[in-house]
Structure formats: C-alpha cells, structure tokens
Motif scaffolding. Sequence first.
Motif: not given
Length: 593
Positions: A396-397, A401, A405, A484, A579, A581
């Motif tokens: 996820d990280s 993300d 992302g 980022n 993702r 969750d």
Amino acid sequence: MLRVPARRLLACTGSRTVSLPQDSGPRHYCSCPLGARDQVPDGRAYFTTPIFYVNAAPHIGHLYSALLADALCRHRLLRVPGAAATRFSTGTDEHGLKIQQAAAAMGLAPAELCDRVSAQFQQLFQEAGIASTDFIRTTEGRHRVAVQHFWEVLRTRGLLYKGLYEGWYCASDECFLPEAKVTRQQGPAGEACPVSLESGHPVSWTREENYIFRLSQFREPLLRWLRDDPHAISPETFHNMVLQWLEEELPDLSVSRRSSQLHWGIPVPGDNSQTIYVWLDALVNYLTVIGYPDATFKSWWPATSHVIGKDILKFHAIYWPALLMGAGMSPPRRIYVHSHWTVCGQKMSKSLGNVVDPRTCLDRYTVDGFRYFLLRQGVPNWDCDYYDEKVVKLLDSELADALGGLLNRCTAKRINPFGIYPAFSPACFPSQPGAVGPSVRAQAEDYALVRAVSSLPKQVADYYDNFQIYKALEAVSSCVRQTNGFVQRHAPWKLTWERPADAPWLGTVLHVAMECLRVFGTLLQPVTPTLADTLLSRLGVSATERGLGDLSFLSRFHGHPCPFEGRRLGPETGLLFPRLDQSRAWVVKAHRT
C-alpha cells in the motif's frame, strides 16, 4: 556429510582390510589457474538456483531463491542486452533416500511422486514470472550421462577409492554427520533418540562399504581460492563462515550408497551394487544444463553465479568446488547465499501448520506485488519474517500510494490535459543552483532530488553486484518519496497552463517528475516486470528505450535534447497498483485462520 576420524575409513584390498590414511593417494587439483576463472568468452553469465527437492510442495523460501536469481539475471540483461550471452537455470532434485521413503509412504512409485511435485514447481515459477532458460530434472537422461561421466573423470584422476564407512547418517538431510554434530533428544516414550544438532532430524548409525572422494586433499586449495577471491561468496558473513569451517579437519567424503538400500538414483558406472550419492548427483546439474560433458560447456563455465540458501552452503562452498577442482575445473565465479523466511517469528513447518503457500500469495497480492515484497523485505544476511499485515502495509505504502499516486498525479487530465511529456524550461530550473532570474523557481531540495536520481542507476547496479537487491529497492523507494515531496512542494494542481507565468514551470515540474518515474520504471523491471511495463508504457517509453546501458536522466537539465519531450503519453490503464485496504487485510487474515 562424512566427517569421521581417519581410523574409520578403511580401504578394501581384496581379502583383507587395511587402514587408509586420509592424505594418501595421488594429489590431483584443479588444472586451471584460479586467476583465469573470469576469462569466459563473449562476456557470458550463467545464473542458477538450487534444484529443489521434490519431497514436498514448494513454499515461499523456494520462490525467494528463484526470485533472487531471476532479478539478478533480468538486471544483467538490462545492462548487457542479448539473451544469447545469459543463461538462467532452475529445476528439481529427484533422487535420494528421502524421495524413495516419501514415495513409499504415499503409496507411489518414486517417479510418480517426482512428476507430481516437479510439475508444482514448474507451475509456480511460470505463474511468478521466473524467466529461466532451463528447467532441469535430475531424472532426465542427459543428466545421468553427465553425472556418470563426471564420476569417471574423478575415478581416472585417482580421487575415488572404495572403503568402509561407519557413522551417523541423516536420511532427512541426506548427509553423514560426525559425532560432534549429533545430540540426543527425548523421544515419545521418554527414550533418548539421536538427532542432527543442526536440523533436529533423526539420525541412524550406519556401517557400509561405499566409494569415498579424497576431499581431505582439497582443504588448502579451497582456502587459497577463498582467500584470493574475497567476493567468491556473498554476503561476507558466509564467506567467513566457510573459511572458519576450513580451519578444521576436512575428512574424505562418502559419495555412494549401497543399491540394496538406495535404488532410486544413478548407478555407479561399472558397479551396480552402488548408487551415486544424491548430493554429488544433484550438484552436477549445473554442468548438465550447459551441455557437459560436451566441450561446449566450457563457454559457460565458470561464468556462474549460484544462488543458494544458507542451509546448503557447505555442499556448494566446500564439496562442490572440491569436486570441480578434482575434475580439473575451476570453482564457480560467485556463490550468493541467502537466509530463510520465518512466519510470525516461527520457522515454517508442516507440523505447525504455518507453511505459506506462495501461489495463494501471488493471487492475493498480485505477481508483481508479491515479487516486490519478498525482494524488498528479504535480507540475505539474516532470517526474515513473513506475516500478511506486513505485505499489505508495504505494498500500500510503496507501490499503490507512493509510486502509483505519483504516476496518477503526473498524468491526470486536470494538470496534463494534453496527455504529453511536457517541455522542460532551463529558465525555471537552471543547471546551476543559486542562479537568479525572474523565471527561476527551483529550490535547493530540487537539486538534491536531481543528484539523487542521477546517481540512482549506478547505486542500484552496485547493490545488485553485491547481492543486496533489498537495498536497491530501498534506494528506489527513497527517491520515489523525494519525487513525491518535489511534486507536493510545487503543487502543480495550483498552476494553470493559461497563465504565461505558470505554464513553463508547470511543464517543468511534470517533466522532472516523469523523468524520475521513467528511471524508477526502468530500474524496477527486474523485480516487477509487469508493473514496470505498465508504468513505462503509460509514459510513452518504447521497448527499445528501456535498457540500462543508455539510460539518461533529465537531458534538458544538462543541455542536451530530450527524446521524450513533447511525446504523447501511452493509453490510460487505470491504477498502477491496487491498494490493499484494511478490510481486505482482515479478510486475508480470516481466510488463513
């Protein structure tokens, strides 16, 4: 393995038995100077995994070995294009007493068990994207030819003799043990049962006549090899461990078993009463794959990098190099050693019911996701722990993300409505920090980002060379976070293309971020090939622009043309990585329970 006092090794001389000193007999060492070991034509490289024992289904430790070798091989192909110069083999080890016993317990013929489990390994590796060029099974005819030829070479060089062995044998580990490596453990009825000190598996006292390899003659050559080449075994911890082992006595090695006890194996040439020891048989697979005994194998040996688990270090770092030297060959170029995976702090065990099925993990976390997790979290120097929540948190990280992302931000229609690789403005981002001018927007942190990403390919290459793939991924992840931060700092979503003061800087921010993404995608190809392909395709990077040999970064910053500037982006493909969750993590945990 055979580690017994010299008085217990006896030579058979017809009707009588006499003591045979371990250092007797002719001394035949490697005929090739060790300094010539890297002189392989065409810059070839040959990567291998261990061949995996087929007494049980594959687990994540097997997959981890294969992924390490796969990533090393893929990275080299990006640096040195040309599949003809690189080989990568894996396979299954299918002989030995343990297979014979496991098949009998299941009511199967040994060949049937081998076919069944070998197919499971092949299917797993195919699903996990293991791009091996060869899959060897030791039950193949070509391997039998290679093993028997290798045996005959050792015999003709005077390195095999027949003798009596008396000592401990561990069928589970397929090895002989000295008294110092055996302990007593309380059995079910309270009795003291002898077991291997290292593995805890039962051992039994064995006395039999078999063939013995003059391993004791190779202690000094092995020491010279390792002292002359400090990179022969990586990490350094394991190199030092082998040197420490070699400080002790190195007894001769039993290399056959009685056929009456072990029929599932390759017969000793000219003596059907004996079966070749499974470890000698298994190790020769590395030669079988490259054509041994045909002379063409010399174009690949010793340009070899073995990837192995620490539990088989002694076999690969002492017995195998000694056998090779005895046959007139050089040791392998590199032996890469990795540690094991535990599960929630415990060793994986069928009795504990905590063996992790790698195929289930590939399905839950995607192929690229689980490849990334194992290679990002696996540290060769020490054992690493697996649990589901760790996988979810990491993916996820770092993939969903941070990386996904970043790509979404740069390609979103709201800030990149033209769907192109925007232009870079040197006026906004001069090559020299501290420059002044009405258009200058770059900050000190931005130059730090450029320096970090510029040095990243070399840094990653060095980590691969040192068998530190986890550090290579850590370095990439760190630069993704920096990028980022760069985007967050300059907030391109607050800029507009219609405002003349904003447009050059907006294009520059997106251009820098996309250049960083292009480098990340290129460097991630050995670990997450499908994800990297999706990322690079979205950026409009063609298949011929994805190598490491000509990887450039931010050419316009350095005053050179950029072939990507103004190029149309590839088609939208949705999320780069889905993702995982917390609700899904809970479902996974409940399913396992």
